[in-house]
Write an enzyme that holds these catalytic residues in place. Structure first.
Site: not given
Length: 264
Positions: A159, A154-156, A149
């Site tokens: 990326a 974690g995704c930030t 998401r």
């Protein structure tokens, strides 16, 4: 008594005695003859009974006669009939037995996709209103990092790490795409907030996510739900998968993928 009278008397007496003896002998002979046939008949009857008894005992004690074996042709016909019956029973059993259900696909989103296989083709919208496809990267290596998401911690971090190493990937002729189920507007907000230069692909229909086997059951805080399993795929210039990372741990992951792209 004169001599003549004595002689006559002696002869007469002798004749009477002889006649008496003859009569007695005849009577004895007659009795003997009468008894003899009876005894003989009884003896014969006894012997006959003994013979019958002996034969009966021998017949009882002797093994039963074994019937003659059937000719080879008859044996073959009988064997064929038995085989046919067994086959018919086996066929009936297999028809009546319920078929086992086919094994289900592996849980957790792990599809049959494997290293060395052709990467599934795709064409999807990306941030900025454009579209992107696998064919756009023909002749180059491609990294696809699937994240659950946009704008989550974690995704930030993931990326940002791939953005930091983007130029290093370019040196090894490798492009990088981030993929999630977020709508294009959410991807653009995510890009702008964290100044990301990596193209962000939106797969709201989950078609690409399922093709790559990264959409599956997850659990968090005691509840289960369907979502993206954090996964990264390195695709070679020939369109075949070089390496798959499943259940990714974010720390140091982008550097590990870069090393693999350099080595490929």
């Amino acid at each position: 008594m004169s001599k003549k009278t004595r002689k006559k008397t002696a002869k007469a007496s002798s004749g009477k005695m002889a006649r008496g003896e003859s009569a007695s002998s005849a009577k004895t002979s007659a009795k003997s003859s009468a008894k003899s046939p009876a005894k003989s008949s009884a003896a014969k009857a006894g012997r006959a009974t003994a013979n019958k008894s002996s034969k009966a005992k021998k017949s009882a004690n002797s093994p039963r006669a074994t019937p003659a074996a059937p000719p080879p042709a008859a044996r073959k016909v009988a064997a064929a009939k038995v085989t046919a019956k067994i086959t018919a029973k086996a066929g009936a059993g297999s028809q009546s037995a319920p078929q086992r259900p086919k094994a289900a696909a592996p849980a957790g989103g792990k599809s049959a996709l494997a290293e060395g296989a052709k990467a599934p083709a795709f064409r999807l919208p990306r941030d900025g209103g454009q579209t992107v496809s696998l064919a756009d990267f023909s002749g180059r290596k491609l990294v696809l990092f699937f994240y659950p998401r946009a704008d989550t911690p974690g995704c930030t971090k993931e990326a940002i790490d791939f953005t930091r190493l983007q130029s290093k990937f370019a040196e090894s002729h490798t492009a990088v795409l981030g993929v999630s189920a977020d709508p294009p507007k959410a991807q653009e907000a995510f890009r702008d907030k964290h100044e990301l230069s990596i193209p962000l692909v939106s797969d709201e229909a989950h078609e690409m996510l399922e093709a790559f086997g990264v959409w599956g059951e997850k659990s968090m805080y005691g509840r289960t739900f369907q979502g993206i399993l954090r996964t990264t795929v390195l695709i070679g210039a020939d369109g075949r998968i070089i390496k798959i990372w499943r259940n990714v741990k974010v720390d140091g992951h982008a550097d590990e993928v870069l090393a693999a792209a350099h080595a490929a």
